[in-house]
Design an enzyme around this catalytic site. Structure first.
Site, PDB file in Angstrom:
ATOM      1  N   ILE A 154       2.285  -8.906  -6.508  1.00 37.32           N
ATOM      2  CA  ILE A 154       1.593  -8.053  -5.526  1.00 37.32           C
ATOM      3  C   ILE A 154       0.180  -7.701  -6.013  1.00 37.32           C
ATOM      4  O   ILE A 154      -0.780  -7.753  -5.247  1.00 37.32           O
ATOM      5  CB  ILE A 154       2.412  -6.778  -5.234  1.00 37.32           C
ATOM      6  N   THR A 230       1.456   1.935  -4.221  1.00 38.09           N
ATOM      7  CA  THR A 230       2.512   1.242  -3.464  1.00 38.09           C
ATOM      8  C   THR A 230       3.560   0.710  -4.442  1.00 38.09           C
ATOM      9  O   THR A 230       4.381  -0.126  -4.082  1.00 38.09           O
ATOM     10  CB  THR A 230       1.951   0.060  -2.630  1.00 38.09           C
ATOM     11  N   GLY A 231       3.487   1.201  -5.699  1.00 36.97           N
ATOM     12  CA  GLY A 231       4.427   0.727  -6.731  1.00 36.97           C
ATOM     13  C   GLY A 231       5.724   1.521  -6.688  1.00 36.97           C
ATOM     14  O   GLY A 231       6.635   1.202  -5.919  1.00 36.97           O
ATOM     15  N   ARG A 232       5.790   2.558  -7.486  1.00 35.17           N
ATOM     16  CA  ARG A 232       6.954   3.445  -7.508  1.00 35.17           C
ATOM     17  C   ARG A 232       6.474   4.876  -7.723  1.00 35.17           C
ATOM     18  O   ARG A 232       5.568   5.119  -8.542  1.00 35.17           O
ATOM     19  CB  ARG A 232       7.930   3.066  -8.628  1.00 35.17           C
ATOM     20  N   ASP A 256       2.339   5.356  -0.739  1.00 28.25           N
ATOM     21  CA  ASP A 256       3.456   4.782   0.021  1.00 28.25           C
ATOM     22  C   ASP A 256       4.780   5.153  -0.639  1.00 28.25           C
ATOM     23  O   ASP A 256       5.832   5.013  -0.022  1.00 28.25           O
ATOM     24  CB  ASP A 256       3.309   3.256   0.093  1.00 28.25           C
ATOM     25  N   GLU A 261      11.894  10.438  -3.594  1.00 27.05           N
ATOM     26  CA  GLU A 261      11.823  10.081  -2.175  1.00 27.05           C
ATOM     27  C   GLU A 261      13.184   9.652  -1.628  1.00 27.05           C
ATOM     28  O   GLU A 261      13.360   9.517  -0.408  1.00 27.05           O
ATOM     29  CB  GLU A 261      10.824   8.930  -1.974  1.00 27.05           C
ATOM     30  N   HIS A 293       7.375   4.635   2.160  1.00 32.09           N
ATOM     31  CA  HIS A 293       7.808   3.435   1.412  1.00 32.09           C
ATOM     32  C   HIS A 293       8.075   2.277   2.380  1.00 32.09           C
ATOM     33  O   HIS A 293       9.212   1.821   2.515  1.00 32.09           O
ATOM     34  CB  HIS A 293       9.075   3.757   0.583  1.00 32.09           C
ATOM     35  N   ALA A 295       5.476  -0.393   2.772  1.00 31.98           N
ATOM     36  CA  ALA A 295       4.469  -1.446   2.641  1.00 31.98           C
ATOM     37  C   ALA A 295       5.093  -2.834   2.811  1.00 31.98           C
ATOM     38  O   ALA A 295       4.450  -3.772   3.256  1.00 31.98           O
ATOM     39  CB  ALA A 295       3.780  -1.337   1.281  1.00 31.98           C
TER      40      ALA A 295
HETATM   41  P1  NAI Z   1       5.926  -8.480 -10.533  1.00 34.38           P
HETATM   42  O1  NAI Z   1       7.109  -8.447 -11.447  1.00 34.38           O
HETATM   43  O2  NAI Z   1       5.499  -9.790  -9.961  1.00 34.38           O
HETATM   44  O3  NAI Z   1       4.668  -7.806 -11.243  1.00 34.38           O
HETATM   45  C1  NAI Z   1       4.727  -6.626 -11.945  1.00 34.38           C
HETATM   46  C2  NAI Z   1       3.684  -6.671 -13.037  1.00 34.38           C
HETATM   47  O4  NAI Z   1       3.659  -5.395 -13.662  1.00 34.38           O
HETATM   48  C3  NAI Z   1       3.987  -7.696 -14.134  1.00 34.38           C
HETATM   49  O5  NAI Z   1       2.861  -8.546 -14.308  1.00 34.38           O
HETATM   50  C4  NAI Z   1       4.253  -6.850 -15.357  1.00 34.38           C
HETATM   51  O6  NAI Z   1       3.838  -7.448 -16.573  1.00 34.38           O
HETATM   52  C5  NAI Z   1       3.435  -5.607 -15.049  1.00 34.38           C
HETATM   53  N1  NAI Z   1       3.835  -4.421 -15.810  1.00 34.38           N
HETATM   54  C6  NAI Z   1       5.080  -3.985 -16.105  1.00 34.38           C
HETATM   55  N2  NAI Z   1       5.018  -2.848 -16.814  1.00 34.38           N
HETATM   56  C7  NAI Z   1       3.704  -2.560 -16.963  1.00 34.38           C
HETATM   57  C8  NAI Z   1       2.990  -1.512 -17.613  1.00 34.38           C
HETATM   58  N3  NAI Z   1       3.625  -0.539 -18.233  1.00 34.38           N
HETATM   59  N4  NAI Z   1       1.638  -1.546 -17.566  1.00 34.38           N
HETATM   60  C9  NAI Z   1       0.985  -2.542 -16.932  1.00 34.38           C
HETATM   61  N5  NAI Z   1       1.607  -3.562 -16.312  1.00 34.38           N
HETATM   62  C10 NAI Z   1       2.948  -3.566 -16.317  1.00 34.38           C
HETATM   63  O7  NAI Z   1       6.285  -7.462  -9.364  1.00 34.38           O
HETATM   64  P2  NAI Z   1       5.641  -7.395  -7.906  1.00 34.38           P
HETATM   65  O8  NAI Z   1       6.436  -8.231  -6.957  1.00 34.38           O
HETATM   66  O9  NAI Z   1       4.181  -7.592  -8.034  1.00 34.38           O
HETATM   67  O10 NAI Z   1       5.955  -5.877  -7.528  1.00 34.38           O
HETATM   68  C11 NAI Z   1       5.346  -4.812  -8.239  1.00 34.38           C
HETATM   69  C12 NAI Z   1       6.036  -3.522  -7.864  1.00 34.38           C
HETATM   70  O11 NAI Z   1       5.723  -3.163  -6.530  1.00 34.38           O
HETATM   71  C13 NAI Z   1       7.585  -3.624  -7.842  1.00 34.38           C
HETATM   72  O12 NAI Z   1       8.132  -3.518  -9.128  1.00 34.38           O
HETATM   73  C14 NAI Z   1       7.947  -2.438  -6.985  1.00 34.38           C
HETATM   74  O13 NAI Z   1       8.038  -1.299  -7.801  1.00 34.38           O
HETATM   75  C15 NAI Z   1       6.749  -2.322  -6.049  1.00 34.38           C
HETATM   76  N6  NAI Z   1       7.084  -2.724  -4.676  1.00 34.38           N
HETATM   77  C16 NAI Z   1       6.814  -1.840  -3.668  1.00 34.38           C
HETATM   78  C17 NAI Z   1       7.073  -2.158  -2.355  1.00 34.38           C
HETATM   79  C18 NAI Z   1       6.731  -1.215  -1.251  1.00 34.38           C
HETATM   80  O14 NAI Z   1       7.166  -1.434  -0.111  1.00 34.38           O
HETATM   81  N7  NAI Z   1       5.948  -0.176  -1.500  1.00 34.38           N
HETATM   82  C19 NAI Z   1       7.707  -3.442  -1.998  1.00 34.38           C
HETATM   83  C20 NAI Z   1       7.913  -4.326  -3.120  1.00 34.38           C
HETATM   84  C21 NAI Z   1       7.621  -3.950  -4.414  1.00 34.38           C
END
Ligand code: NAI
Length: 327
Positions: A154, A230-232, A256, A261, A293, A295
């Site tokens: 993302i 939009t993470g957590r 988001d 939540e 939540h 996105a």
């Molecule tokens: P991904 O696994 O492809 O990328 C996550 C990145 O975060 C990785 O490159 C990882 O190395 C990095 N990371 C982990 N811990 C870290 C830290 N402490 N400091 C810096 N970087 C760190 O995951 P993706 O698909 O990009 O999703 C990211 C997050 O987005 C998900 O884990 C989820 O929490 C959130 N999400 C939110 C949605 C929404 O509707 N708001 C929908 C889908 C995901």
């Protein structure tokens, strides 16, 4: 070949499930009930069960196993709500349904633009025919530095989106990846926090990054910084963020996701007295956008999670290759 679909939403998932099941020759049992020990009977005759993000622990898995279920698929990416170890011990297969990152990335850029152009206040004024300009002066992205924390699927897609705006992009990840270097400059977390006009979070929640945006981090940021999450929710200390918004240190935020939540989002709670005080504060500020939540919630997401959860079930039941298995 029968699949039980729990928590099935009538208004969007059901028609997709019916279409997909017909195409694949599967029989369906659909229910809007959430999976629990009291409705295990809904899996009678099903080898596969499809769930959403509700918890499925050892006891429930055992009840499913005893009822003949051998495969459980979650209609989302994360599967930490399923006791995968217990499933393994019982001899059950767990699968997920990853969908593309672009919906969340698009939404993120929309939130950035809405926050920097005061869209919440503009829409509020427009709704009461207040057509004044005072306090609504915006900025242009090309003049700004955007910091992306987490350059996975993302984060990277967001950076690709931003490349069209001409802004400077800084990024940070504990595991940098080559693809992101085409769209931004990797810097230390400290530098990103100090130099960015907009900071956007794209990490999974882990023990290491709980409250990564806390009072100390906020104090180092630029005056008037914009924060997008939009993470957590728990990546940000909500109390510290509310303080920083009230002091003017944070100029705007778009959230988001928020802490605590889970019992709120996706439910109609309009008649209830809620206990999430920070959320009430965030909703009250004219410079903070809150969305529940969502996105991820696009047509592409919907089609993907329904199609692939059924494809995985069919593959499992026919012994074909199954790329969705996670444990
Ligand atoms: P991904 O696994 O492809 O990328 C996550 C990145 O975060 C990785 O490159 C990882 O190395 C990095 N990371 C982990 N811990 C870290 C830290 N402490 N400091 C810096 N970087 C760190 O995951 P993706 O698909 O990009 O999703 C990211 C997050 O987005 C998900 O884990 C989820 O929490 C959130 N999400 C939110 C949605 C929404 O509707 N708001 C929908 C889908 C995901």
């Amino acid at each position: 070949m029968q699949v039980t679909v729990f928590s099935c939403r009538k208004y969007d998932e059901l028609p997709e499930f019916e279409k997909g099941a017909e195409e694949l020759g599967l029989k369906l049992v659909t229910t809007n009930e959430i999976p629990g020990l009291d409705n295990v009977h809904l899996t009678n005759g099903s080898r596969c069960v499809a769930i959403t993000t509700t918890p499925v622990g050892r006891e429930l898995l055992k009840a499913y196993y005893d009822n003949g279920v051998r495969y459980i698929v979650t209609r989302c990416i994360g599967y930490d709500h399923i006791d995968v170890e217990a499933a393994k011990e019982l001899g059950m297969t767990v699968a997920n349904t990853p969908y593309g990152p672009d919906g969340v990335a698009d939404y993120t850029v929309m939130l950035m633009l809405m926050a920097m152009r005061h869209m919440k206040a503009i829409m509020g004024r427009s709704a009461i025919q207040d057509y004044t300009l005072r306090g609504l002066l915006g900025r242009e992205l090309k003049d700004m530095t955007v910091g992306i924390i987490g350059t996975g699927r993302i984060g990277l897609s967001t950076m690709r989106n931003l490349s069209g705006f001409g802004c400077k992009v800084l990024c940070y990840d504990i595991f940098p990846n080559k693809a992101a270097e085409a769209y931004g400059e990797y810097v230390s977390l400290e530098d990103l926090i100090r130099k960015s006009d907009i900071i956007s979070l794209h990490m999974p929640l882990t023990e290491d990054n709980f409250h990564i945006i806390d009072a100390k981090a906020l104090a180092k940021m630029k005056q008037g910084v914009i924060i997008v999450n939009t993470g957590r929710g728990p990546l940000i200390d909500s109390k510290a963020l509310a303080d920083a918004i009230e002091s003017g240190k944070v100029g705007a935020a778009a959230l988001d996701v928020v802490e605590d939540e889970f019992s709120l989002y996706y439910y109609d709670r309009k008649s209830d007295v809620l206990t999430n005080r920070e959320l009430a504060l965030f909703r009250s500020y004219p410079n903070v956008i809150v969305s529940h939540h969502m996105a991820f919630y696009t047509e592409n997401y919907l089609k993907t999670i329904v199609r692939d959860s059924l494809r995985g079930c069919k593959a499992f039941m026919t012994g074909a290759d199954n790329p969705w298995v996670v444990g």
